[in-house]
Design an enzyme around this catalytic site. Structure first.
Site, PDB file in Angstrom:
ATOM      1  N   CYS A 224       0.801  -1.229   0.000  1.00  0.00           N
ATOM      2  CA  CYS A 224       0.000   0.000   0.000  1.00  0.00           C
ATOM      3  C   CYS A 224       0.834   1.279   0.000  1.00  0.00           C
ATOM      4  O   CYS A 224       0.672   2.137  -0.872  1.00  0.00           O
ATOM      5  CB  CYS A 224      -0.924   0.024   1.219  1.00  0.00           C
ATOM      6  SG  CYS A 224      -1.992  -1.414   1.404  1.00  0.00           S
TER       7      CYS A 224
ATOM      8  N   HIS B 107      -1.274   7.269   4.310  1.00  0.00           N
ATOM      9  CA  HIS B 107      -0.248   6.221   4.325  1.00  0.00           C
ATOM     10  C   HIS B 107       1.122   6.688   3.836  1.00  0.00           C
ATOM     11  O   HIS B 107       1.935   5.873   3.389  1.00  0.00           O
ATOM     12  CB  HIS B 107      -0.720   5.008   3.512  1.00  0.00           C
ATOM     13  CG  HIS B 107      -0.375   3.708   4.194  1.00  0.00           C
ATOM     14  ND1 HIS B 107      -0.576   2.486   3.601  1.00  0.00           N
ATOM     15  CD2 HIS B 107       0.157   3.453   5.415  1.00  0.00           C
ATOM     16  CE1 HIS B 107      -0.192   1.528   4.413  1.00  0.00           C
ATOM     17  NE2 HIS B 107       0.255   2.089   5.529  1.00  0.00           N
TER      18      HIS B 107
END
EC number: 3.1.6.4
Length: 522
Positions: free
Chosen positions: A78, A141
């Site tokens: 991710c 993220h």
């Protein structure tokens, strides 16, 4: 300079119009909407052959736009893939890798203290020079410390979290993951934003949909071009859906999450039509990496015919669903066989806005507008990195593996399997196998599942090896890796402080001894 000139022209037109001098405003730059899923696989959409056909809105989006069956992420994890999207650069250039272990991925909630460096130019920063308002909805993220906050890197608004919805934690030794509205922490997962792990119920996707709708309406009312980065995470384990969607799918809880996301995207596209801005809005749908087969079948998706999934550099971990939609501009019902990359969304978005990418650094993303608008195909390689290791390269129809590895024997014996039911001798290895002298080469057109490597004695193998070796040599000769951002810190170091000093709170490698000074040299 081109970006500055564009902003100056735009501001001058606004000033002259406000002064009543009868100047007609130039057409508003196109809006940009990037829909980036979390751990959604190539085979999760009906248009890609998913048999339950539970994604009617995305299937309709493809029918009205262009499908990219050969579209790739920049990393099978991710965090690095999201850095690549927003910078247009391979994660190894931006430091989104770990050097703690060869070819290992890393990004956990609290142990990683790195993030997106200030030296990187993110897409919203560049779009701001052309007058765009930018918002991220969902998962960031790219670092959870204050200096890595989205609003410090070009975004005007944020509703979401710096990480995924892991937890719940005890809020003592480890707190639950926070949720932000701009600079304010408005709650935490499993507290103000509950997720029922037993039933899978959570209203987060509905909240994210409403955030998108409200932002679009506000920017349209203000007649300001917008960039919306919609990064929902309901398909990342533990998967969730709101009550009306729970139990609605033939694919279990994961399917429920997909159906809710599909319905939400349908609402967003309908709003664009209702506001009359669909023909002035570039929309692209994709995923950050392949489906997490470690969580399948109940909590993970499908990678269709491709080998393995998330965490690996086989096709299942790197090839993603991708749809471009721009009514009146992108011809409807088209399929492009252009090799695409998530990094191309950076360069393509700048092109949509009339901007040039930065010229002071290597940009790996291509401008896909020629492929979308004119059907042109461009020759380019796809580099498959895992950690800081180049694992494989695709050029045309040929893919060469220089290293193979799924996960360790130790993990595999404990039930951790990145390739369930897909063991291929000599390919899906549980030790890190080097093939740099004689790569495993597959023809992805004939063998998309990477099951039958070409014979090393064949003319086809030698021709493919020659072409790929030249590309790899050129790439590696000019590559300058960034400072690693995703190394995991030693908790003993993180919690240690000499008398009169605060905790260090940062590290790159576990130290052999405690430093004498309060500061930590990088």
């Amino acid at each position: 300079m081109a970006a500055v000139a564009a902003e100056t022209r735009w501001q001058l037109l606004l000033v002259l119009s406000a002064a009543g001098l009868g100047v007609t405003l130039a057409p508003q730059p196109p809006n940009i909407l990037l829909l980036v899923m979390d751990d959604m696989g190539w085979g999760d959409l009906g248009v890609y052959g998913e048999p339950s056909r539970e994604t009617p809105n995305l299937d309709q989006m493809a029918a009205e736009g262009m499908l990219f069956p050969n579209f790739y992420t920049a990393n099978p994890l991710c965090s690095p893939s999201r850095a690549a999207l927003l910078t247009g650069r391979l994660p190894i250039r931006t430091g989104f890798y770990t050097s703690n272990g060869h070819a290992r991925n890393a990004y956990t909630p609290q142990e990683v203290v790195g993030g997106i460096p200030d030296s990187e130019h993110l897409l919203p920063e560049l779009l701001r020079t052309a007058g765009y308002a930018s918002k991220i909805v969902g998962k960031w993220h790219l670092g959870h410390r204050p200096q890595f906050h989205p609003l410090k890197h070009g975004f005007d608004e944020w509703f979401g979290s710096p990480n995924c919805h892991f937890g719940p934690y005890d809020n003592k030794a480890r707190p639950n993951i926070p949720v932000y509205r701009d600079w304010e922490m408005v709650g935490r997962y499993y507290e103000e934003f509950p997720i029922n792990l037993r039933t899978g119920e959570a209203n987060l996707t509905q909240i994210y949909v409403q955030e998108a709708l409200d932002f679009i309406k506000r920017q349209q009312a203000a007649r300001r071009p917008f960039f919306l980065y919609w990064a929902v995470d309901a398909t990342h384990a533990p998967v969730y859906a709101s009550r009306p969607f729970l139990g609605s799918s033939q694919r279990g809880r994961y399917g429920d999450a997909v159906r809710e996301i599909d319905a939400g995207i349908g609402r967003v596209l309908r709003l664009l039509r209702d506001l009359g801005v669909a023909e002035n809005t570039f929309v692209f749908f994709t995923s950050d990496n392949g489906a997490a087969l470690i969580s399948a079948p109940k909590q993970g998706g499908s990678n269709g015919p491709f080998l393995c999934g998330k965490q690996t550099t086989f096709e299942g971990g790197m090839r993603e669903p991708a749809i471009a939609w721009w009514p009146g501009r992108i011809p409807a019902g088209q399929v492009s066989h252009q090799l695409g990359s998530i990094m191309d969304l950076f360069t393509t978005s700048l092109s949509v806005a009339g901007l040039e990418p930065p010229s002071d650094r290597a940009i790996d993303g291509l401008d896909l507008l020629p492929a979308m608008l004119q059907g042109r195909l461009m020759d380019r390689p796809i580099f498959y990195y895992r950690g800081n290791t180049l694992m494989a390269v695709t050029l045309g129809q040929y893919k060469a593996h220089f290293w193979t590895w799924t996960n360790s024997w130790e993990e595999f014996r404990q039930g951790v399997d990145f390739c369930p039911g897909q063991n291929i001798s000599g390919v899906t290895t549980h030790t890190q196998e080097e093939h740099t002298k004689l790569p495993l080469i597959f023809h992805l057109g004939r063998d998309p599942g990477e099951r039958y490597p070409l014979s090393v004695a064949s003319t086809e193998y030698l021709d493919a090896l020659h072409r790929i070796t030249s590309v790899v040599r050129q790439h590696q000769e000019t590559l300058v890796p960034g400072q690693p951002q995703l190394n995991v810190c030693n908790q003993a170091v993180m919690n240690w402080a000499p008398p009169g000093c605060e905790k260090l709170g940062k590290c790159l490698e576990p130290p052999e001894s405690v430093p004498e000074k309060c500061s930590w040299p990088h």
